[in-house]
Design a protein around this motif. Structure first.
Motif, PDB file in Angstrom:
ATOM      1  N   GLN A   1       0.840  -1.195   0.000  1.00 32.92           N
ATOM      2  CA  GLN A   1       0.000   0.000   0.000  1.00 32.92           C
ATOM      3  C   GLN A   1       0.876   1.247   0.000  1.00 32.92           C
ATOM      4  N   LYS A   2       0.554   2.180  -0.857  1.00 35.58           N
ATOM      5  CA  LYS A   2       1.259   3.457  -0.905  1.00 35.58           C
ATOM      6  C   LYS A   2       0.275   4.583  -0.627  1.00 35.58           C
ATOM      7  N   TYR A   3       0.778   5.664  -0.058  1.00 32.20           N
ATOM      8  CA  TYR A   3      -0.020   6.855   0.201  1.00 32.20           C
ATOM      9  C   TYR A   3       0.657   8.030  -0.508  1.00 32.20           C
ATOM     10  N   TYR A   4      -0.144   8.880  -1.135  1.00 28.91           N
ATOM     11  CA  TYR A   4       0.400   9.940  -1.981  1.00 28.91           C
ATOM     12  C   TYR A   4       0.024  11.313  -1.437  1.00 28.91           C
TER      13      TYR A   4
ATOM     14  N   ASN B   1      -4.981   7.625  -1.527  1.00 29.75           N
ATOM     15  CA  ASN B   1      -4.647   6.242  -1.193  1.00 29.75           C
ATOM     16  C   ASN B   1      -4.188   5.385  -2.365  1.00 29.75           C
ATOM     17  N   SER B   2      -4.148   5.937  -3.572  1.00 27.43           N
ATOM     18  CA  SER B   2      -3.700   5.159  -4.730  1.00 27.43           C
ATOM     19  C   SER B   2      -3.072   6.084  -5.754  1.00 27.43           C
ATOM     20  N   TRP B   3      -2.255   5.502  -6.637  1.00 23.75           N
ATOM     21  CA  TRP B   3      -1.617   6.287  -7.688  1.00 23.75           C
ATOM     22  C   TRP B   3      -2.648   6.848  -8.646  1.00 23.75           C
ATOM     23  N   ASP B   4      -3.719   6.088  -8.925  1.00 24.19           N
ATOM     24  CA  ASP B   4      -4.763   6.577  -9.827  1.00 24.19           C
ATOM     25  C   ASP B   4      -5.421   7.840  -9.271  1.00 24.19           C
ATOM     26  N   GLU B   5      -5.689   7.851  -7.947  1.00 21.83           N
ATOM     27  CA  GLU B   5      -6.290   9.034  -7.330  1.00 21.83           C
ATOM     28  C   GLU B   5      -5.332  10.215  -7.371  1.00 21.83           C
TER      29      GLU B   5
ATOM     30  N   SER C   1       5.183   9.786  -2.972  1.00 22.06           N
ATOM     31  CA  SER C   1       4.566   8.615  -2.358  1.00 22.06           C
ATOM     32  C   SER C   1       5.250   8.274  -1.035  1.00 22.06           C
TER      33      SER C   1
END
Length: 208
Positions: A5-8, A20-24, A39
């Motif tokens: 899980q990554k946070y941006y 909460n995602s790369w797409d977001e 990230s």
């Protein structure tokens, strides 16, 4: 192995905040000139970073990354060249670089006013191949981009970016890269960097 899980954190984009995602995250920075984002492995780290100045956060991340022991990355060929690209928005200001894997010493660095991350990854690989051949170096070449590796094998940059006045300089560079691939042979081994097990590639710009 499941992807971690990554946070941006987004400092400068359509909306400032943590995603909460790369797409977001990508939705917030696409089309934003000079977008600022990075990230993190935990929500706590992202929250702490967002409270800081962006450039100070990037500087701190570079210091931390520089001390990461390469010996912990089982299977990495230390005597190699690693390449990566970064783009502020997609498209947006783009840059790429090549570094020595074992000490992260920069071998080359190129910037463009407008481009995409995939184009940068492709050009970085071709530049790396050209660099290693020119200097008669037998080291392998690492990239973390599946797309770029595929494009290089096909000798074609399959971007959907429009060719216009703003991108003409970039496309002339792409033309030269494609011509190099079609007119040169090389023995360099192109290897996929295992980000899940090894962390970010040594040439990473510490922004994604």
């Amino acid at each position: 192995m499941a992807k971690r899980q990554k946070y941006y954190a987004v400092w400068s984009g359509k909306t400032k905040g943590i995603f909460n995602s790369w797409d977001e995250c990508k939705q917030q920075i696409t089309g934003v000139k000079g977008a600022q984002y990075k990230s993190f492995d935990s929500l706590e780290q992202a929250q702490k970073a967002l409270a800081m100045d962006y450039w100070q956060c990037v500087a701190d991340a570079k210091k931390e990354s520089a001390t990461r022991p390469l010996e912990e990355c089982k299977g990495v060929i230390a005597n190699s060249l690693a390449v990566d690209a970064a783009c502020s928005g997609n498209p947006g200001p783009m840059e790429y670089q090549g570094v020595r894997t074992y000490d992260k010493e920069r071998m080359f660095h190129v910037k463009f006013e407008l481009g995409t991350n995939n184009i940068g990854e492709f050009l970085a690989l071709v530049h790396g191949l050209s660099y290693l051949k020119k200097h008669n170096l037998p080291q392998p070449l690492y990239s973390d981009s599946v797309n770029a590796i595929s494009w290089v094998k096909q000798k074609k940059c399959k971007t959907k970016l429009d060719r216009n006045e703003k991108t003409e300089e970039l496309f002339k560079y792409i033309d030269r890269a494609e011509a190099w691939l079609k007119t040169n042979t090389y023995t360099t081994q192109i290897l996929k960097w295992d980000t899940d097990n090894w962390g970010e590639i040594p040439a990473d710009f510490n922004r994604k």
